[in-house]
Design a protein around this motif. Structure first.
Motif, mmCIF file in Angstrom:
data_model
loop_
_atom_site.group_PDB
_atom_site.id
_atom_site.type_symbol
_atom_site.label_atom_id
_atom_site.label_comp_id
_atom_site.label_asym_id
_atom_site.label_seq_id
_atom_site.Cartn_x
_atom_site.Cartn_y
_atom_site.Cartn_z
ATOM 1 N N THR A 314 0.749 -1.219 0.087
ATOM 2 C CA THR A 314 -0.030 0.187 0.105
ATOM 3 C C THR A 314 0.980 1.340 0.076
ATOM 4 O O THR A 314 0.540 2.192 -0.704
ATOM 5 N N HIS A 315 1.939 1.174 0.551
ATOM 6 C CA HIS A 315 2.868 2.261 0.651
ATOM 7 C C HIS A 315 3.554 2.666 -0.682
ATOM 8 O O HIS A 315 3.637 3.737 -1.153
ATOM 9 N N GLN A 316 3.970 1.570 -1.416
ATOM 10 C CA GLN A 316 4.785 1.332 -2.489
ATOM 11 C C GLN A 316 3.863 1.677 -3.780
ATOM 12 O O GLN A 316 4.330 2.669 -4.641
ATOM 13 N N ARG A 317 2.567 0.997 -3.796
ATOM 14 C CA ARG A 317 1.864 1.242 -4.895
ATOM 15 C C ARG A 317 0.682 2.453 -4.728
ATOM 16 O O ARG A 317 0.656 3.274 -5.754
ATOM 17 N N PHE A 318 0.331 2.765 -3.620
ATOM 18 C CA PHE A 318 -0.764 3.723 -3.534
ATOM 19 C C PHE A 318 -0.337 5.058 -2.611
ATOM 20 O O PHE A 318 -1.011 5.726 -2.154
ATOM 21 N N GLN A 319 1.084 4.880 -2.213
ATOM 22 C CA GLN A 319 1.693 6.174 -1.161
ATOM 23 C C GLN A 319 0.974 6.199 -0.117
ATOM 24 O O GLN A 319 0.645 7.467 0.374
ATOM 25 N N PHE A 320 0.246 5.132 0.680
ATOM 26 C CA PHE A 320 -0.099 5.230 1.887
ATOM 27 C C PHE A 320 0.578 6.008 3.061
ATOM 28 O O PHE A 320 1.685 5.512 3.135
ATOM 29 N N ALA A 373 -3.905 -5.368 -7.762
ATOM 30 C CA ALA A 373 -4.659 -4.185 -7.748
ATOM 31 C C ALA A 373 -4.053 -3.060 -8.210
ATOM 32 O O ALA A 373 -3.002 -2.711 -8.092
ATOM 33 N N TRP A 374 -4.824 -2.254 -9.190
ATOM 34 C CA TRP A 374 -4.283 -1.031 -9.763
ATOM 35 C C TRP A 374 -5.237 0.264 -9.188
ATOM 36 O O TRP A 374 -5.035 1.110 -9.436
ATOM 37 N N ASN A 375 -6.116 -0.257 -8.499
ATOM 38 C CA ASN A 375 -6.887 0.927 -7.663
ATOM 39 C C ASN A 375 -7.314 0.393 -6.407
ATOM 40 O O ASN A 375 -7.349 -0.770 -5.979
ATOM 41 N N LEU A 376 -7.859 1.244 -5.440
ATOM 42 C CA LEU A 376 -8.147 1.067 -4.164
ATOM 43 C C LEU A 376 -9.428 0.285 -4.066
ATOM 44 O O LEU A 376 -9.579 -0.470 -3.087
ATOM 45 N N LYS A 377 -10.367 0.449 -5.032
ATOM 46 C CA LYS A 377 -11.538 -0.492 -4.908
ATOM 47 C C LYS A 377 -11.161 -2.013 -4.747
ATOM 48 O O LYS A 377 -11.868 -2.689 -4.336
ATOM 49 N N MET A 378 -10.216 -2.281 -5.716
ATOM 50 C CA MET A 378 -9.682 -3.608 -5.601
ATOM 51 C C MET A 378 -9.316 -4.068 -4.449
ATOM 52 O O MET A 378 -9.452 -5.300 -4.110
ATOM 53 N N VAL A 379 -8.319 -3.243 -3.782
ATOM 54 C CA VAL A 379 -7.665 -3.581 -2.712
ATOM 55 C C VAL A 379 -8.842 -3.688 -1.575
ATOM 56 O O VAL A 379 -8.867 -4.964 -0.873
ATOM 57 N N TYR A 380 -9.961 -3.177 -1.409
ATOM 58 C CA TYR A 380 -10.791 -3.157 -0.318
ATOM 59 C C TYR A 380 -11.584 -4.175 -0.533
ATOM 60 O O TYR A 380 -12.152 -4.759 0.421
ATOM 61 N N ILE A 381 -12.035 -4.680 -2.024
ATOM 62 C CA ILE A 381 -12.946 -5.883 -1.968
ATOM 63 C C ILE A 381 -12.184 -7.066 -1.530
ATOM 64 O O ILE A 381 -12.438 -8.091 -0.888
ATOM 65 N N GLY A 382 -10.500 -7.062 -2.123
ATOM 66 C CA GLY A 382 -9.925 -8.210 -1.198
ATOM 67 C C GLY A 382 -9.768 -8.133 0.112
ATOM 68 O O GLY A 382 -9.782 -9.212 0.750
ATOM 69 N N LEU A 383 -9.693 -7.104 0.580
ATOM 70 C CA LEU A 383 -9.655 -6.917 2.245
ATOM 71 C C LEU A 383 -10.811 -7.463 2.888
ATOM 72 O O LEU A 383 -10.884 -7.838 4.050
ATOM 73 N N ILE A 384 -11.979 -7.270 2.204
ATOM 74 C CA ILE A 384 -13.318 -7.774 2.797
ATOM 75 C C ILE A 384 -13.339 -9.277 2.864
ATOM 76 O O ILE A 384 -13.655 -9.929 3.924
ATOM 77 N N LEU A 385 -12.799 -9.943 1.566
ATOM 78 C CA LEU A 385 -12.656 -11.292 1.672
ATOM 79 C C LEU A 385 -11.519 -11.845 2.591
ATOM 80 O O LEU A 385 -11.931 -12.892 3.245
ATOM 81 N N TYR A 386 -10.474 -11.133 2.898
ATOM 82 C CA TYR A 386 -9.553 -11.295 3.784
ATOM 83 C C TYR A 386 -9.953 -11.285 5.369
ATOM 84 O O TYR A 386 -9.762 -12.081 6.126
ATOM 85 N N SER A 387 -10.912 -10.149 5.466
ATOM 86 C CA SER A 387 -11.313 -10.099 7.050
ATOM 87 C C SER A 387 -12.250 -11.136 7.308
ATOM 88 O O SER A 387 -12.281 -11.740 8.541
ATOM 89 N N PHE A 388 -12.963 -11.790 6.086
ATOM 90 C CA PHE A 388 -14.017 -12.830 6.538
ATOM 91 C C PHE A 388 -13.079 -13.976 6.906
ATOM 92 O O PHE A 388 -13.285 -14.755 7.761
ATOM 93 N N ALA A 389 -11.906 -14.275 6.052
ATOM 94 C CA ALA A 389 -11.263 -15.358 6.547
ATOM 95 C C ALA A 389 -10.686 -15.244 7.890
ATOM 96 O O ALA A 389 -10.414 -16.291 8.878
ATOM 97 N N ALA A 390 -10.061 -13.937 8.108
ATOM 98 C CA ALA A 390 -9.353 -13.679 9.336
ATOM 99 C C ALA A 390 -10.242 -13.819 10.542
ATOM 100 O O ALA A 390 -9.904 -14.038 11.712
ATOM 101 N N ALA A 391 -11.446 -13.639 10.295
ATOM 102 C CA ALA A 391 -12.530 -13.739 11.416
ATOM 103 C C ALA A 391 -12.918 -15.140 11.641
ATOM 104 O O ALA A 391 -13.488 -15.572 12.766
ATOM 105 N N ILE A 392 -12.761 -15.864 10.737
ATOM 106 C CA ILE A 392 -13.310 -17.672 10.837
ATOM 107 C C ILE A 392 -12.319 -18.475 11.205
ATOM 108 O O ILE A 392 -12.448 -19.263 12.000
#
Length: 468
Positions: A314-320, A373-392
């Motif tokens: 996120t820092h390298q690609r989106f300068q977070f 991901a080339w935009n933040l929308k793709m990142v956050y869609i991935g993070l939702i799936l990631y969060s489901f696994a992290a919670a389960i």
């Protein structure tokens, strides 16, 4: 005569119902107490997380010999794998090194703490580990050198046995449904702790007075949380291990042998400590336990590695900025808490393997999306799936493991599981960050995401467990 039998049957049914009701009330009390004890512990533990880069930068301005030695190791690793010379990356790598040290200490101490709780009881060991954590926070609060700060992390790593002890208390519950609910509540405590704690740490650091070092306030607050946790454990937390279930060490020789089984990595993966007890699990249960431990290790090894390199991407690609990173992890924490509170705690006994399989399958597209991901929308869609696994995944696997071992072995079982997780979290970030900088972000995330096929294959090796 039939009437008398009917009366007797009704009386037995009423007694059975009354016993079941008492067990439900007792289990509910244990779950609630464990939840609040663990939440207080995690709030104190997570206060430091957003401050770690600033703390390292702070000590980087001194000439502390210990800091300089560790910095040379970080520099060697950075040059070996091709990490750009940038302050942001140096902080992440240095923080990862400190985190790996903390996890390695937990790898050593968790199984010993769990086994000791099978002998002395859960509550006395919880009191002891909490006192140890209080001393680590006290050392942190008064530290003015990197050596003292590192000492506080070493003490904390050795004494951080609260999680395995709390999961052992949930594993002590007699009803599978109660154990399932308890493990999910442990997951919710983690989500809340890792969401609220870092925010509080950042707030108290920003609002610290000019006369004191910026981390003094968070350190004192961590000490307060730990003291409150100690008081809560003493007053409110019941002992879940009955006296008759406590293990006895038959001799000095057997005690040394048991200690070796709890420190030897190969023995830990084989759960060998359980085979030397008076009532060892059946061959089938031992086989399943080994497979579950391997699944748990493999999953956390891959997951923690990708979690660590997420900050690089996120820092390298989106300068977070650090604030944007914080918002991202806050989003993930809230999503995990909602999933655990709304879905995970309603998973029925016998459905855990199917749920774990689904969650791990979702991780494959999750990390592929983030990596490409080339935009933040793709990142956050991935993070939702990631969060489901992290919670389960971890709560479900912990629930499955908690069904293994007799009543006087639960502490050992949960301590070994926690130890395997700590080893995975120590090694995963080092391996993943090496692949990230040598082969690139896309390659790292794609290779790692497809590697989740390994725990999926291992799930098929479980024998005799319900897989509806």
């Amino acid at each position: 005569m039939p009437l008398d039998l009917g009366k007797e049957f009704n009386q037995k049914g009423a007694m059975s119902s009354e016993t079941g009701s008492e067990e439900a009330v007792g289990s509910s009390r244990v779950i609630t107490s464990v939840f609040f004890a663990l939440l207080l512990d995690l709030l104190g533990f997570t206060l430091i997380l957003p401050l770690l880069p600033s703390i390292l930068d702070h000590y980087g301005q001194t000439e502390d010999s210990v800091y300089q030695s560790l910095q040379s190791i970080v520099d060697w690793f950075r040059e070996a794998v091709g990490v750009p010379m940038e302050t942001k990356y140096n902080s992440v790598l240095f923080g990862g090194l400190i985190g790996s040290l903390f996890s390695l200490l937990q790898f050593v101490s968790s199984p010993l703490t769990g086994a000791a709780s099978d002998h002395y009881g859960r509550k006395p060991l919880l009191i002891l580990t909490t006192l140890g954590l209080m001393s680590s926070y006290a050392v942190w609060a008064v530290s003015r050198s990197f050596s003292m700060f590192l000492l506080s992390r070493v003490i904390g790593g050795i004494c951080k046995g609260n999680v395995s002890l709390c999961t052992a208390m949930i594993a002590d519950l007699p009803c599978p449904k109660a154990r399932n609910k308890g493990m999910m509540m442990v997951g919710i405590a983690f989500s809340l702790g890792f969401t609220v704690g870092p925010l509080m740490g950042a707030y108290f650091a920003i609002n610290s007075s000019k006369e004191e070092v910026f981390y003094h306030g968070p350190a004192v607050l961590a000490l307060v949380f730990s003291a409150a946790d100690l008081l809560f454990i003493i007053v409110m937390l019941p002992e879940t291990l009955p006296k008759q279930n406590k293990t006895q060490v038959s001799s000095v020789t057997s005690g040394i042998q048991e200690s070796g089984d709890l420190l030897n990595p190969v023995a830990l993966f084989h759960f060998s400590a359980l085979t030397r007890t008076e009532d060892p699990p059946s061959k089938e249960k031992m086989q399943n336990l080994k497979v579950l431990g391997l699944i748990y290790f493999t999953y956390l090894f891959l997951f923690s590695g990708l979690e660590f390199t997420l900050s690089f991407l996120t820092h390298q690609r989106f300068q977070f900025t650090s604030m944007q990173q914080g918002k991202m992890f806050f989003f993930m924490g809230i999503t995990m808490a909602l999933i655990q509170g709304g879905y995970a705690r309603r998973i029925k006994p016998g459905h855990h393997i199917r749920t774990v399989r689904l969650a791990i399958i979702l991780l494959i597209p999750a990390f592929a999306l983030i990596g490409l991901a080339w935009n933040l929308k793709m990142v956050y869609i991935g993070l939702i799936l990631y969060s489901f696994a992290a919670a389960i995944v971890v709560p479900c696997l912990t629930t499955l493991v908690s069904d293994h071992g007799s009543a006087n072995q639960k502490g050992t079982v949960m301590g070994i599981l926690r130890s395997l997780g700590a080893l995975a979290r120590a090694l995963g970030p080092i391996v993943a960050s090496s692949v990230y900088w040598i082969a690139g972000a896309e390659t790292c995330f794609i290779i790692s995401s497809t590697s989740f096929i390994i725990p999926l294959v291992l799930l098929r090796r479980l024998v005799g467990l319900k897989q509806e």
